[in-house]
Design a protein around this motif. Structure first.
Motif, PDB file in Angstrom:
ATOM      1  N   ARG A  89       0.938  -1.121   0.110  1.00 37.12           N
ATOM      2  CA  ARG A  89       0.135   0.105   0.093  1.00 37.12           C
ATOM      3  C   ARG A  89       0.808   1.319  -0.158  1.00 37.12           C
ATOM      4  NH1 ARG A  89      -4.605  -1.869   4.397  1.00 37.12           N
ATOM      5  NH2 ARG A  89      -5.592  -3.259   3.251  1.00 37.12           N
ATOM      6  N   SER A  90       1.894   1.155   0.851  1.00 36.52           N
ATOM      7  CA  SER A  90       2.875   2.296   0.772  1.00 36.52           C
ATOM      8  C   SER A  90       3.599   2.650  -0.593  1.00 36.52           C
ATOM      9  CB  SER A  90       3.778   1.999   1.724  1.00 36.52           C
ATOM     10  OG  SER A  90       4.857   3.212   1.938  1.00 36.52           O
ATOM     11  N   ALA A  91       3.941   1.345  -1.350  1.00 39.11           N
ATOM     12  CA  ALA A  91       4.434   1.446  -2.550  1.00 39.11           C
ATOM     13  C   ALA A  91       3.516   2.180  -3.443  1.00 39.11           C
ATOM     14  CB  ALA A  91       4.934   0.040  -2.968  1.00 39.11           C
ATOM     15  N   ARG A  92       2.420   1.997  -3.462  1.00 40.66           N
ATOM     16  CA  ARG A  92       1.133   2.608  -4.388  1.00 40.66           C
ATOM     17  C   ARG A  92       0.959   3.929  -3.982  1.00 40.66           C
ATOM     18  NH1 ARG A  92      -3.104  -2.376  -4.290  1.00 40.66           N
ATOM     19  NH2 ARG A  92      -2.737  -2.068  -2.128  1.00 40.66           N
ATOM     20  N   ARG A  93       1.147   4.206  -2.653  1.00 43.19           N
ATOM     21  CA  ARG A  93       0.931   5.596  -2.295  1.00 43.19           C
ATOM     22  C   ARG A  93       2.066   6.546  -2.688  1.00 43.19           C
ATOM     23  NH1 ARG A  93      -0.380   4.896   2.819  1.00 43.19           N
ATOM     24  NH2 ARG A  93       1.938   4.993   3.458  1.00 43.19           N
ATOM     25  N   ASN A  94       3.299   5.948  -2.599  1.00 45.61           N
ATOM     26  CA  ASN A  94       4.515   6.729  -2.945  1.00 45.61           C
ATOM     27  C   ASN A  94       4.691   6.799  -4.716  1.00 45.61           C
ATOM     28  OD1 ASN A  94       5.369   6.991  -0.227  1.00 45.61           O
ATOM     29  ND2 ASN A  94       6.666   5.341  -0.265  1.00 45.61           N
ATOM     30  N   ARG A  95       4.187   5.914  -5.351  1.00 43.08           N
ATOM     31  CA  ARG A  95       4.202   5.917  -6.941  1.00 43.08           C
ATOM     32  C   ARG A  95       3.003   6.884  -7.075  1.00 43.08           C
ATOM     33  NH1 ARG A  95       2.071   0.979  -8.378  1.00 43.08           N
ATOM     34  NH2 ARG A  95       3.863   0.066  -7.414  1.00 43.08           N
ATOM     35  N   ARG A  96       1.807   7.272  -6.526  1.00 46.47           N
ATOM     36  CA  ARG A  96       1.085   8.280  -6.894  1.00 46.47           C
ATOM     37  C   ARG A  96       1.604   9.419  -6.550  1.00 46.47           C
ATOM     38  NH1 ARG A  96      -3.347   5.607  -3.610  1.00 46.47           N
ATOM     39  NH2 ARG A  96      -3.904   3.969  -4.880  1.00 46.47           N
ATOM     40  N   ILE A  97       2.442   9.792  -5.196  1.00 43.06           N
ATOM     41  CA  ILE A  97       3.062  10.937  -5.115  1.00 43.06           C
ATOM     42  C   ILE A  97       3.929  11.323  -5.958  1.00 43.06           C
ATOM     43  CG2 ILE A  97       4.269  12.236  -3.190  1.00 43.06           C
ATOM     44  CD1 ILE A  97       2.555  10.500  -1.258  1.00 43.06           C
ATOM     45  N   ALA A  98       5.016  10.459  -6.347  1.00 43.93           N
ATOM     46  CA  ALA A  98       5.738  10.611  -7.256  1.00 43.93           C
ATOM     47  C   ALA A  98       5.388  10.888  -8.596  1.00 43.93           C
ATOM     48  CB  ALA A  98       6.800   9.454  -7.381  1.00 43.93           C
ATOM     49  N   TRP A  99       4.215  10.387  -8.994  1.00 48.62           N
ATOM     50  CA  TRP A  99       3.418  10.806 -10.285  1.00 48.62           C
ATOM     51  C   TRP A  99       2.988  12.281 -10.372  1.00 48.62           C
ATOM     52  CZ3 TRP A  99       4.771   9.352 -14.892  1.00 48.62           C
ATOM     53  CH2 TRP A  99       5.391   8.117 -15.153  1.00 48.62           C
ATOM     54  N   ALA A 100       2.404  12.595  -9.201  1.00 52.33           N
ATOM     55  CA  ALA A 100       1.792  14.059  -8.899  1.00 52.33           C
ATOM     56  C   ALA A 100       2.989  14.983  -9.071  1.00 52.33           C
ATOM     57  CB  ALA A 100       1.336  13.955  -7.721  1.00 52.33           C
ATOM     58  N   HIS A 101       4.114  14.658  -8.485  1.00 53.76           N
ATOM     59  CA  HIS A 101       5.100  15.686  -8.681  1.00 53.76           C
ATOM     60  C   HIS A 101       5.724  15.840  -9.791  1.00 53.76           C
ATOM     61  CE1 HIS A 101       5.618  16.623  -4.357  1.00 53.76           C
ATOM     62  NE2 HIS A 101       5.475  15.330  -3.971  1.00 53.76           N
ATOM     63  N   THR A 102       5.693  14.611 -10.463  1.00 58.20           N
ATOM     64  CA  THR A 102       6.404  14.598 -11.980  1.00 58.20           C
ATOM     65  C   THR A 102       5.401  15.351 -12.761  1.00 58.20           C
ATOM     66  OG1 THR A 102       7.280  12.495 -11.596  1.00 58.20           O
ATOM     67  CG2 THR A 102       6.976  13.059 -13.814  1.00 58.20           C
ATOM     68  N   LEU A 103       3.909  15.261 -12.752  1.00 61.35           N
ATOM     69  CA  LEU A 103       3.128  15.735 -13.408  1.00 61.35           C
ATOM     70  C   LEU A 103       3.202  17.341 -13.147  1.00 61.35           C
ATOM     71  CD1 LEU A 103       0.620  15.776 -15.503  1.00 61.35           C
ATOM     72  CD2 LEU A 103      -0.593  15.493 -13.456  1.00 61.35           C
ATOM     73  N   ARG A 104       3.459  17.618 -12.316  1.00 65.95           N
ATOM     74  CA  ARG A 104       3.647  19.089 -11.740  1.00 65.95           C
ATOM     75  C   ARG A 104       4.916  19.713 -12.416  1.00 65.95           C
ATOM     76  NH1 ARG A 104       2.636  18.306  -5.591  1.00 65.95           N
ATOM     77  NH2 ARG A 104       0.170  17.772  -5.669  1.00 65.95           N
ATOM     78  N   LEU A 105       5.780  18.950 -12.387  1.00 66.90           N
ATOM     79  CA  LEU A 105       7.146  19.179 -12.915  1.00 66.90           C
ATOM     80  C   LEU A 105       6.792  19.595 -14.375  1.00 66.90           C
ATOM     81  CD1 LEU A 105      10.251  19.978 -12.709  1.00 66.90           C
ATOM     82  CD2 LEU A 105      10.549  17.425 -12.816  1.00 66.90           C
ATOM     83  N   ALA A 106       6.334  18.596 -15.011  1.00 62.91           N
ATOM     84  CA  ALA A 106       6.017  18.742 -16.566  1.00 62.91           C
ATOM     85  C   ALA A 106       4.974  19.846 -16.953  1.00 62.91           C
ATOM     86  CB  ALA A 106       5.433  17.470 -17.174  1.00 62.91           C
ATOM     87  N   VAL A 107       4.184  19.951 -15.991  1.00 60.08           N
ATOM     88  CA  VAL A 107       3.117  21.211 -16.557  1.00 60.08           C
ATOM     89  C   VAL A 107       4.051  22.486 -16.244  1.00 60.08           C
ATOM     90  CG1 VAL A 107       1.078  22.506 -15.684  1.00 60.08           C
ATOM     91  CG2 VAL A 107       1.097  19.873 -16.049  1.00 60.08           C
ATOM     92  N   GLY A 108       4.892  22.426 -15.237  1.00 65.38           N
ATOM     93  CA  GLY A 108       5.459  23.820 -14.988  1.00 65.38           C
ATOM     94  C   GLY A 108       6.568  24.201 -15.914  1.00 65.38           C
TER      95      GLY A 108
END
Length: 73
Positions: free
Chosen positions: A37-56
């Protein structure tokens, strides 16, 4: 020592050991589940950060492109 006393002592020593091992096995499976569960949550957080970086980065590139276009005119 009689065989009954030896058997009683062995049983008295074996019961806590077996209970401990059963408890650790259950805890290990719980740890595996929590890690998954933690790995899934961390993966979601990492993708959210990556998406924000790409949009920026995209916004910055578009802004620079517009600025260069205005300067070139």
């Amino acid at each position: 020592m009689t065989p009954q006393i030896v058997g009683t002592l062995l049983a008295a020593g074996a019961v806590p050991v077996i209970a401990y091992r059963v408890g650790r096995a259950q805890a290990a499976w719980r740890d595996v589940r929590d890690a998954r569960r933690s790995a899934r949550r961390n993966r979601r957080i990492a993708w959210a950060h990556t998406l924000r970086l790409a949009v920026g980065a995209l916004v910055a590139l578009i802004s620079l492109t517009v600025a260069v276009y205005d300067l070139a005119r």
